[in-house]
Scaffold this motif. Sequence first.
Motif, PDB file in Angstrom:
ATOM      1  N   GLY B 183      -5.418  -3.969   4.681  1.00 57.86           N
ATOM      2  CA  GLY B 183      -5.178  -3.526   3.306  1.00 57.86           C
ATOM      3  C   GLY B 183      -5.814  -4.331   2.180  1.00 57.86           C
ATOM      4  O   GLY B 183      -6.691  -5.515   2.463  1.00 57.86           O
ATOM      5  N   GLN B 186      -3.167  -8.893  -1.767  1.00 61.05           N
ATOM      6  CA  GLN B 186      -2.391  -8.977  -2.923  1.00 61.05           C
ATOM      7  C   GLN B 186      -2.985  -9.841  -4.012  1.00 61.05           C
ATOM      8  O   GLN B 186      -2.513  -9.750  -5.347  1.00 61.05           O
ATOM      9  N   ASN B 201      -5.711   1.140   2.617  1.00 60.48           N
ATOM     10  CA  ASN B 201      -5.828   0.239   1.510  1.00 60.48           C
ATOM     11  C   ASN B 201      -4.504  -0.054   1.388  1.00 60.48           C
ATOM     12  O   ASN B 201      -4.191  -1.508   0.794  1.00 60.48           O
ATOM     13  N   ASP B 202      -3.446   0.538   1.490  1.00 59.60           N
ATOM     14  CA  ASP B 202      -2.227  -0.070   1.069  1.00 59.60           C
ATOM     15  C   ASP B 202      -1.294  -0.713   2.462  1.00 59.60           C
ATOM     16  O   ASP B 202      -0.268  -1.021   2.672  1.00 59.60           O
ATOM     17  N   ASN B 408       4.694   9.807   4.264  1.00 66.39           N
ATOM     18  CA  ASN B 408       3.622  10.122   3.474  1.00 66.39           C
ATOM     19  C   ASN B 408       3.116  11.579   3.572  1.00 66.39           C
ATOM     20  O   ASN B 408       1.878  11.848   2.991  1.00 66.39           O
TER      21      ASN B 408
END
Lengths: 151, 504
Positions: B183, B186, B201-202, B408
């Motif tokens: 992903g 951060q 991506n997450d 999701n």
Amino acid sequence: MRNKALIFGYFWIIIALFSVYNALKYGFFHNGIPQAGFFPAIAGSVLLVLGAINVITIYKESKSQDDREKENKYRVIFIMLALFCYVALFYKVGFLILTPITIYVILRLIQYGSVYFLVAVSVIATVLLYVVFHTLLKIQFPSGSILSLLN
Amino acid sequence: MEFFDNLFLAFKIASDPYNLVVCFLGVLVGTLTGVLPGLGSSTAIGLLLPLTYKLSSEQSIIMLAGIYYGAFYGGSTTSILLNVPGEGSSMITCLDGYPMAKQGRAGPALGISAFGSFIAGTFSIIMLMIIGPMLSNAALKFGPPEFVSITLLGLVFVTYLGSGSMTKALMMACIGLLIGCVGIDQVNGVERYTGGLLILNDGVGLVPIIMGLFGVSEVLITLETFSPNIEIFKTNLKELLPSKKDWKDSGWPIARGTVLGFLVGIIPGGGGILASLISYAVEKKVSKHPEKFGKGAIEGVAGPETANNAGGGGAIIPLLTLGLPCNVSLAVLMGAFLIHGIFPGPLLIKEHPNLFWGVVGSMYVGNFMLLALNLPLIGIWTRLLKVPYYLLAAMILMICLIGSYSINNSVWDMLIMVIFGVLGYLMKKFEYPAAPLIMALVLGPMFEISLGQSLTMSSGNFLIFLSRPISAFFVSVAFLLLISPTFLSYFGKKRPGLIVRDKD
């Protein structure tokens, strides 16, 4: 069994090589500050070393016989295939049609019982899943191309 | 005075009707998962995670924690009645519980196990109330280097105390850390290992991985080896209450098991299995009749079952105060915290007092519920064991599929779940433990951030981890644990995890 264990051992080494190779592309260290590739490069390198030790250990182990029944192995493989098929066909066929079919196939693969009983269980299980996830938890399921055409 | 204020707050939150309902549901499902062989608390927490999305964070954690400690109670039932441990931590109970059942004393064995579990559970909660805030305050002084070293120590402990190859366990920890890297980074905002797929991506979802590694793989491996031909002993409520002699014989084992189990439980990786094993060894050592052990000694049930529950309860302390899960079920529970946007750790009590004290209060209430559920309803639990496994297996597989989709509304999560199900099956076959993978996956992102912060603080000097006393202590212990198997094998001795495996 040892050969299969070796193949699985090599699988982790390939994963390690892949992660280190890509990690180095993300950048490693710059002006004393770790870059995006630093952490995965370290984890991948440690995995690579451990993977090599693991493969050597498996090589040293004496050959052992696989005493599991072949029938059970095939059953597991077919269940895995059923799960992959469910994922592949979920949008196309839709929840309401695909779920009872998949449950029936899984039940049939595990236990040879009366067709009527297995069909009834598949339908009841589908209804239960629908009530819990769709009615109570408001999850939207795909209706699938077949039901869409009928509508 | 503060203790009683907190106690009042805990009971106030726990007595909320909604919280009572979710707590009851949690302990009910927990007992069920404990009773049913092949369905652990980590699997159950993973399976029910999607159902908690509609609940508040307090209610979710109260329910999932209920499953965690409820499973410890239920695990003894199958050990005593079937000689099949419902939970790994009830493995030792088989040694004397099953012989007791064969002698017609299944009732007292189940009874003393439930009472012992209740005493141990209550002790753990009291200790959580006393130690929790103190440990939390102490941990507030921790900086990034200390968090890096304590996380490292936690991961090393889990691999050291695991019941298999330490190399394989460490490999799985590395895999967990690498999966955690998938992903967008951060800190630097760089896409890593996504292959250009936006869906990644997450990162890779925790819940599909847990469902795959614990739900699907467990079903697949069980279907290869499951034997439906097992005998269940009948019992009734009258037979469940231990006699005065049983209580006399079990008093000290329960007391020793409670303290010992709690102390072992707070060590990462220690948990119920090791606690029950040590308790059994201690009881056999101090007994005047060690020859009775393995032939139906009630001390062999009371001590380990109590230690198992005390260990499980004690393990919650590092999670809530340091953000360090001691076992895989707690790693999954930590995942639930993160999904609800809460970071367990030193700030939990200050930032979310209602959640912390709500969980503590619900554990008190849940223990009473469990006592009521496990004694009079034992007949129902044993009847549940007659549910054909093929029905259970099909339902678990479908719940995993639909549950992962519901996160999701995405078929990708289903695909990830199935891939990890197959991978988990192969891992079980070739004896690669899944627990370090999950723990590393949960801890990985925070570990990486703390590591980055530490190295930035020291301008890239790794000696920062040795120049701060607390961090140096944790790193030294981790290093000693890593090299100790080599020395132990040189002297012909084994590490605790391997002793557990040999007993199994």
